[in-house]
Design a protein around this motif. Structure first.
Motif, PDB file in Angstrom:
ATOM      1  N   LEU A  74       0.812  -1.201   0.000  1.00  0.00           N
ATOM      2  CA  LEU A  74       0.000   0.000   0.000  1.00  0.00           C
ATOM      3  C   LEU A  74       0.850   1.257   0.000  1.00  0.00           C
ATOM      4  O   LEU A  74       0.745   2.113  -0.887  1.00  0.00           O
ATOM      5  CB  LEU A  74      -0.915  -0.033   1.230  1.00  0.00           C
ATOM      6  N   TYR A  75       1.714   1.399   0.999  1.00  0.00           N
ATOM      7  CA  TYR A  75       2.502   2.615   1.163  1.00  0.00           C
ATOM      8  C   TYR A  75       3.501   2.362   2.280  1.00  0.00           C
ATOM      9  O   TYR A  75       3.317   1.456   3.097  1.00  0.00           O
ATOM     10  CB  TYR A  75       1.579   3.793   1.530  1.00  0.00           C
ATOM     11  N   THR A  76       4.552   3.180   2.314  1.00  0.00           N
ATOM     12  CA  THR A  76       5.509   3.116   3.413  1.00  0.00           C
ATOM     13  C   THR A  76       5.337   4.368   4.262  1.00  0.00           C
ATOM     14  O   THR A  76       5.440   5.488   3.761  1.00  0.00           O
ATOM     15  CB  THR A  76       6.955   3.019   2.891  1.00  0.00           C
ATOM     16  N   PHE A  77       5.053   4.172   5.528  1.00  0.00           N
ATOM     17  CA  PHE A  77       4.766   5.266   6.449  1.00  0.00           C
ATOM     18  C   PHE A  77       5.976   5.448   7.360  1.00  0.00           C
ATOM     19  O   PHE A  77       6.341   4.547   8.115  1.00  0.00           O
ATOM     20  CB  PHE A  77       3.523   4.955   7.284  1.00  0.00           C
ATOM     21  N   GLY A  78       6.602   6.635   7.283  1.00  0.00           N
ATOM     22  CA  GLY A  78       7.826   6.840   8.039  1.00  0.00           C
ATOM     23  C   GLY A  78       7.927   8.181   8.722  1.00  0.00           C
ATOM     24  O   GLY A  78       9.028   8.649   8.998  1.00  0.00           O
ATOM     25  N   ASP A  79       6.781   8.824   8.997  1.00  0.00           N
ATOM     26  CA  ASP A  79       6.824  10.123   9.662  1.00  0.00           C
ATOM     27  C   ASP A  79       7.502  10.009  11.025  1.00  0.00           C
ATOM     28  O   ASP A  79       7.313   9.030  11.747  1.00  0.00           O
ATOM     29  CB  ASP A  79       5.408  10.680   9.861  1.00  0.00           C
ATOM     30  N   ALA A  80       8.268  11.024  11.383  1.00  0.00           N
ATOM     31  CA  ALA A  80       8.927  11.027  12.682  1.00  0.00           C
ATOM     32  C   ALA A  80       7.895  10.943  13.787  1.00  0.00           C
ATOM     33  O   ALA A  80       6.880  11.635  13.769  1.00  0.00           O
ATOM     34  CB  ALA A  80       9.767  12.296  12.843  1.00  0.00           C
ATOM     35  N   MET A 206      -7.817   5.354  16.542  1.00  0.00           N
ATOM     36  CA  MET A 206      -7.031   4.131  16.481  1.00  0.00           C
ATOM     37  C   MET A 206      -5.645   4.376  17.055  1.00  0.00           C
ATOM     38  O   MET A 206      -5.205   5.531  17.215  1.00  0.00           O
ATOM     39  CB  MET A 206      -6.922   3.642  15.029  1.00  0.00           C
ATOM     40  N   ALA A 207      -4.956   3.308  17.353  1.00  0.00           N
ATOM     41  CA  ALA A 207      -3.613   3.392  17.915  1.00  0.00           C
ATOM     42  C   ALA A 207      -2.639   3.993  16.903  1.00  0.00           C
ATOM     43  O   ALA A 207      -2.832   3.892  15.690  1.00  0.00           O
ATOM     44  CB  ALA A 207      -3.133   1.998  18.313  1.00  0.00           C
ATOM     45  N   SER A 208      -1.580   4.638  17.450  1.00  0.00           N
ATOM     46  CA  SER A 208      -0.492   5.175  16.638  1.00  0.00           C
ATOM     47  C   SER A 208      -1.060   5.949  15.449  1.00  0.00           C
ATOM     48  O   SER A 208      -1.931   6.788  15.618  1.00  0.00           O
ATOM     49  CB  SER A 208       0.441   4.040  16.192  1.00  0.00           C
ATOM     50  N   ASP A 209      -0.585   5.660  14.224  1.00  0.00           N
ATOM     51  CA  ASP A 209      -1.136   6.320  13.038  1.00  0.00           C
ATOM     52  C   ASP A 209      -1.939   5.334  12.197  1.00  0.00           C
ATOM     53  O   ASP A 209      -2.024   5.453  10.985  1.00  0.00           O
ATOM     54  CB  ASP A 209      -0.013   6.950  12.207  1.00  0.00           C
ATOM     55  N   HIS A 210      -2.564   4.357  12.867  1.00  0.00           N
ATOM     56  CA  HIS A 210      -3.272   3.316  12.123  1.00  0.00           C
ATOM     57  C   HIS A 210      -4.478   3.847  11.357  1.00  0.00           C
ATOM     58  O   HIS A 210      -4.855   3.303  10.328  1.00  0.00           O
ATOM     59  CB  HIS A 210      -3.686   2.185  13.068  1.00  0.00           C
ATOM     60  N   ARG A 211      -5.108   4.926  11.878  1.00  0.00           N
ATOM     61  CA  ARG A 211      -6.236   5.464  11.117  1.00  0.00           C
ATOM     62  C   ARG A 211      -5.750   6.150   9.849  1.00  0.00           C
ATOM     63  O   ARG A 211      -6.448   6.161   8.833  1.00  0.00           O
ATOM     64  CB  ARG A 211      -7.073   6.420  11.978  1.00  0.00           C
ATOM     65  N   ARG A 212      -4.581   6.716   9.871  1.00  0.00           N
ATOM     66  CA  ARG A 212      -4.003   7.293   8.654  1.00  0.00           C
ATOM     67  C   ARG A 212      -3.690   6.194   7.640  1.00  0.00           C
ATOM     68  O   ARG A 212      -3.918   6.355   6.435  1.00  0.00           O
ATOM     69  CB  ARG A 212      -2.732   8.073   9.004  1.00  0.00           C
ATOM     70  N   ILE A 213      -3.173   5.078   8.123  1.00  0.00           N
ATOM     71  CA  ILE A 213      -2.899   3.946   7.239  1.00  0.00           C
ATOM     72  C   ILE A 213      -4.200   3.408   6.654  1.00  0.00           C
ATOM     73  O   ILE A 213      -4.295   3.122   5.449  1.00  0.00           O
ATOM     74  CB  ILE A 213      -2.141   2.835   8.004  1.00  0.00           C
ATOM     75  N   LEU A 214      -5.226   3.287   7.500  1.00  0.00           N
ATOM     76  CA  LEU A 214      -6.518   2.810   7.018  1.00  0.00           C
ATOM     77  C   LEU A 214      -7.126   3.780   6.020  1.00  0.00           C
ATOM     78  O   LEU A 214      -7.724   3.358   5.020  1.00  0.00           O
ATOM     79  CB  LEU A 214      -7.459   2.586   8.201  1.00  0.00           C
ATOM     80  N   ALA A 215      -6.998   5.088   6.246  1.00  0.00           N
ATOM     81  CA  ALA A 215      -7.502   6.077   5.295  1.00  0.00           C
ATOM     82  C   ALA A 215      -6.831   5.909   3.936  1.00  0.00           C
ATOM     83  O   ALA A 215      -7.477   6.015   2.882  1.00  0.00           O
ATOM     84  CB  ALA A 215      -7.261   7.494   5.827  1.00  0.00           C
ATOM     85  N   THR A 216      -5.538   5.622   3.939  1.00  0.00           N
ATOM     86  CA  THR A 216      -4.817   5.375   2.684  1.00  0.00           C
ATOM     87  C   THR A 216      -5.375   4.143   1.990  1.00  0.00           C
ATOM     88  O   THR A 216      -5.571   4.137   0.768  1.00  0.00           O
ATOM     89  CB  THR A 216      -3.317   5.193   2.967  1.00  0.00           C
ATOM     90  N   GLY A 217      -5.646   3.089   2.758  1.00  0.00           N
ATOM     91  CA  GLY A 217      -6.184   1.862   2.177  1.00  0.00           C
ATOM     92  C   GLY A 217      -7.582   2.048   1.615  1.00  0.00           C
ATOM     93  O   GLY A 217      -7.895   1.552   0.526  1.00  0.00           O
ATOM     94  N   LEU A 218      -8.449   2.759   2.346  1.00  0.00           N
ATOM     95  CA  LEU A 218      -9.809   2.984   1.865  1.00  0.00           C
ATOM     96  C   LEU A 218      -9.793   3.846   0.608  1.00  0.00           C
ATOM     97  O   LEU A 218     -10.522   3.574  -0.350  1.00  0.00           O
ATOM     98  CB  LEU A 218     -10.643   3.651   2.964  1.00  0.00           C
TER      99      LEU A 218
END
Length: 310
Positions: A74-80, A206-218
């Motif tokens: 999907l994507y690589t998430f690496g924000d500080a 959601m925990a950590s940045d999981h909602r951002r990851i899910l938004a990317t997936g949706l």
């Protein structure tokens, strides 16, 4: 595991696994020890794991009992600070990079492990369901935040289609979430900034940045509907055209025009009648169809037209 400098880097893997259950688009979720909603996730150990995908499959099954089928990166998430929003400075601090994967399934079986469940995706992003009026209080709060700033007002109009000339783009899920985060209107923003509780948007953090990851997936799934027949990866082998439309509406969060949707499906040649009728629906039996596979011209099956009701 460390590399890339004095502070080191950890690699994690996250899975966005989506399915349709009871007419709703759902995502496979777990629960952290702190009782936060999370995607299935785990570490990648370069000394033990041969590939990212093998490691992903292993821990998704261990955490949820679900065996993944086809997955795509999907994507690589690496924000500080993505794993720990307020890390402690010092030589032991590590940067975490997460590689996200998207998986679709038509076999959304009940989960056995504690905390694993299928969570309706539009409960996590209620403003993404245009079939209900969930965005009204959000737009009001965003307008107050914009405070007349032309750039902010323009972003709100473009993303939430608040002006007559603006068109709702169902694929811009991540941009809408990031705007709400910037405005401090989602729980993760308050958590990460030590702010007061945000406006109650009736969403689910959601925990950590999981909602951002899910938004990317949706957003990726909604985009792919238009150029690849991914909807059929979420449906059973046979279906009625009404059920296919309901599946598309559950994904995009829009009411679709029945006749135009059916004409669009017929033009693609993606479905064919089975010669059988549905049973057990409580109404008049409807014809059952099945997915035909790749298109005859170039071997690439097209996506579906999504004619939204105006």
């Amino acid at each position: 595991m460390r590399w890339g400098g004095e502070h080191g880097v950890r690699i994690g893997l996250s899975a966005v696994v989506m399915a349709l259950r009871s007419g709703r688009l759902c995502v496979l979720t777990t629960e952290t020890p702190e009782h936060e909603l999370a995607l299935p996730f785990g570490p990648f150990d370069p000394a033990e794991d041969r590939t990212f995908e093998r490691a992903l499959r292993s821990f998704v099954t261990a955490q949820t009992g679900f065996g993944l089928g086809f997955v795509e990166q999907l994507y690589t998430f690496g924000d500080a600070g993505r794993a720990a929003p307020r890390p402690t400075p010092g030589p032991d601090r590590q940067r975490e990079v997460s590689v996200g994967y998207l998986a679709l399934t038509a076999d959304a079986v009940d989960m056995a492990p504690p905390g694993a469940r299928w969570t309706p995706a539009l409960e996590i992003f209620p403003w993404e369901d245009r079939r209900v009026a969930a965005a009204a209080p959000i737009v009001e709060a965003l307008t107050a935040w914009a405070d007349g700033d032309p750039r902010r007002v323009e972003r709100i109009e473009a993303l939430f289609a608040t002006s007559p000339s603006a068109r709702w783009d169902e694929t811009r899920v991540l941009e809408r979430y990031e705007l709400l985060y910037e405005a401090g209107l989602v729980a993760e923003a308050a958590r990460d900034r030590d702010d007061a509780a945000p406006l109650d948007l009736s969403d689910r953090p959601m925990a950590s940045d999981h909602r951002r990851i899910l938004a990317t997936g949706l957003g990726r799934l909604r985009s792919k509907l238009r150029y690849r027949p991914v909807l059929f990866e979420l449906t059973p082998d046979t279906f009625t055209l009404s059920a296919l439309q309901a599946a598309a509406e559950a994904v995009v969060g829009l009411n679709l025009h029945k006749q135009n949707f059916r004409r669009g499906v017929e033009r693609t040649g993606l479905v064919e009648p089975t010669g059988r009728l549905s049973t057990g629906t409580g109404g008049r039996p409807a014809e059952l169809f099945r997915f035909t596979g790749a298109g005859p011209r170039d071997g690439q099956a097209p996506g579906l037209a999504l004619p939204a009701l105006r």
